[in-house]
Design a protein around this motif. Structure first.
Motif, mmCIF file in Angstrom:
data_model
loop_
_atom_site.group_PDB
_atom_site.id
_atom_site.type_symbol
_atom_site.label_atom_id
_atom_site.label_comp_id
_atom_site.label_asym_id
_atom_site.label_seq_id
_atom_site.Cartn_x
_atom_site.Cartn_y
_atom_site.Cartn_z
ATOM 1 N N ALA A 297 0.905 -1.189 -0.103
ATOM 2 C CA ALA A 297 0.024 -0.267 -0.141
ATOM 3 C C ALA A 297 0.868 1.497 -0.156
ATOM 4 C CB ALA A 297 -0.924 -0.116 1.232
ATOM 5 N N ILE A 298 2.087 1.254 0.736
ATOM 6 C CA ILE A 298 2.795 2.506 0.899
ATOM 7 C C ILE A 298 3.441 2.585 -0.417
ATOM 8 C CG2 ILE A 298 4.927 1.262 1.711
ATOM 9 C CD1 ILE A 298 3.437 4.644 2.820
ATOM 10 N N SER B 128 -7.543 5.357 -2.018
ATOM 11 C CA SER B 128 -6.249 4.796 -1.811
ATOM 12 C C SER B 128 -5.633 6.108 -0.894
ATOM 13 C CB SER B 128 -5.276 4.650 -2.923
ATOM 14 O OG SER B 128 -3.987 4.485 -2.470
ATOM 15 N N ARG C 286 -6.830 6.149 2.489
ATOM 16 C CA ARG C 286 -6.399 4.985 3.510
ATOM 17 C C ARG C 286 -4.553 5.371 3.789
ATOM 18 N NH1 ARG C 286 -8.779 1.891 -0.426
ATOM 19 N NH2 ARG C 286 -6.644 1.410 -1.274
ATOM 20 N N ASN C 287 -3.890 5.906 2.684
ATOM 21 C CA ASN C 287 -2.383 5.835 2.880
ATOM 22 C C ASN C 287 -1.810 7.027 2.734
ATOM 23 O OD1 ASN C 287 -2.506 3.033 2.790
ATOM 24 N ND2 ASN C 287 -2.876 3.256 0.605
#
Length: 417
Positions: free
Chosen positions: A236-237, A267, A270-271
């Motif tokens: 994800a990062i 996204s 979230r990140n």
């Protein structure tokens, strides 16, 4: 500009015809009676001759207060070869060629054009090209793509406008041309060079002239695979969730402007924002710049990516951009792009790196086309640029290779107006 005996500026255009008979300069515009035509005629050379009058200082200040202006012109450039039968052109006979901004045809021209035996680009011969692939690519480039809120004025899928210097690195120019159309050069087993360009679902999927997902003539299955190493997407990062693209806008006096931003809001939520910037020097429109940016966003976040090691049967995919991959253990049955391929002559096994195609060029203008980036108002002074708001810094750890991690400082702030 005016041309005449009482003008301050003379402008003479030479269009570069193969049998150009005029010379450069006002004093040598035409041969005098009884003289032979000038020898230095610039045949095939498109150029403009500009002459500024020699003025007295007081006149100079009145006519050219900031000095003589640089001459600029917008041109429809070289006439190029179109191998499609409907074009009715003859290879090698430039009198049958026509101007085109079709991306596939411009790339073919850059790969093959020569002037007096000197390559303009790469200088390959036409018989070294897989012309059938360029014909298909040219058809895809000519397909019409709707615009947001303007269905009556669609634009062609992939066009290229712009200029390059003959001193530029040829690989860089070619790469920039390919970036404008989701293109990729392939080399078939017979050594010929081919081209594929981006294509997606536009209109009815059953329409014979509209391709859906990329065509894959080769299928790779479990029986041909010795081993594989796959990842389900990216960490994800490491996912890109915002792509900013710049292009050259004719509406902004041919200056570089930023297109509407393509992003993945879920996204980002979230990140945080992981942004990528691309410079599209040959892209001529807002919509095309955004379509390339959206393709970059999707391609950078594949559902699957990894490596395959298999039998010699995988050599059937040599020169192919796309393959269909079926892996029962991972429940995979879809199209993948081949990003690299090699033959290990020690083990006689074929190794291939692939990434999944996830509808990269699917495009719904009303839903996917973002609003163009706002043109800043004001005179550019310091007071026009507000300070960032809600600035925050977090420290995270990110993989920098397959084994090691590094501490990364992530700075974020509220998006500016």
């Amino acid at each position: 500009f005016r041309s005449g005996t009482d003008s301050s500026v003379y402008v003479i255009n030479h269009l570069g015809s193969p049998d150009q008979t005029i010379a450069f300069g006002v004093d040598h515009w035409l041969p005098k009676p009884g003289e032979n035509p000038p020898k230095h005629r610039g045949r095939g050379l498109c150029a403009t001759y500009v002459k500024y009058a020699d003025l007295k200082p007081e006149q100079q200040q009145e006519v050219f207060p900031n000095g003589p202006p640089a001459y600029r012109a917008t041109l429809k450039g070289a006439k190029i070869y179109d191998p499609r039968p409907a074009a009715h052109q003859t290879a090698g006979d430039e009198s049958t060629y026509a101007w085109s901004d079709n991306a596939a045809l411009v790339i073919l021209d850059y790969l093959t054009r020569t002037e007096n035996g000197v390559p303009v680009g790469f200088g390959f011969k036409l018989d070294q090209m897989d012309l059938e692939s360029f014909k298909v690519a040219a058809q895809v480039c000519d397909q019409l793509v709707p615009r947001k809120g303007n269905a009556s004025a669609p634009e062609k899928r992939w066009c290229v406008w712009g200029a390059y210097e003959l001193t530029e690195d040829r690989k860089t120019v070619l790469s920039d041309l390919l970036d404008a159309c989701g293109g990729r050069i392939t080399q078939a087993p017979d050594g010929k060079l081919g081209l594929t360009v981006g294509a997606g679902k536009i209109g009815h999927p059953d329409s014979p002239d509209v391709p859906g997902m990329p065509a894959a003539s080769v299928t790779i299955n479990d029986d041909q695979i010795l081993e594989y190493d796959f990842s389900a997407g990216k960490a994800a990062i490491e996912r890109i969730n915002e792509v900013r693209a710049t292009y050259v806008s004719q509406d902004q006096d041919w200056s570089e402007v930023e297109a509407g931003i393509q992003l993945d809001p879920a996204s980002i939520e979230r990140n945080g924002t992981e942004s990528s910037q691309i410079k599209l020097r040959f892209v001529p429109s807002e919509s095309q710049a955004q379509r390339v940016a959206r393709y970059t966003l999707k391609r950078g976040n594949p559902a699957w990516s990894g490596r395959i090691r298999g039998t010699l049967a995988l050599l059937d995919a040599w020169g192919e951009r796309w393959v269909r991959l079926t892996l029962a253990e991972l429940a995979i049955n879809q199209i993948f792009e081949v990003t690299s391929m090699r033959l290990d002559r020690t083990t006689m096994a074929v190794e291939m790196e692939v990434t999944s195609y996830d509808g990269w060029w699917d495009w719904n203008a009303d839903e996917d086309e973002a609003e163009p980036a706002a043109v800043p108002a004001g005179d550019g002074g310091e007071g026009d640029m507000p300070l960032p708001e809600e600035v925050a810094v977090t420290i995270d750890h990110r993989a920098i290779n397959g084994q090691n991690y590094a501490a990364i400082g992530i700075i974020s702030w509220k998006p500016p107006p």
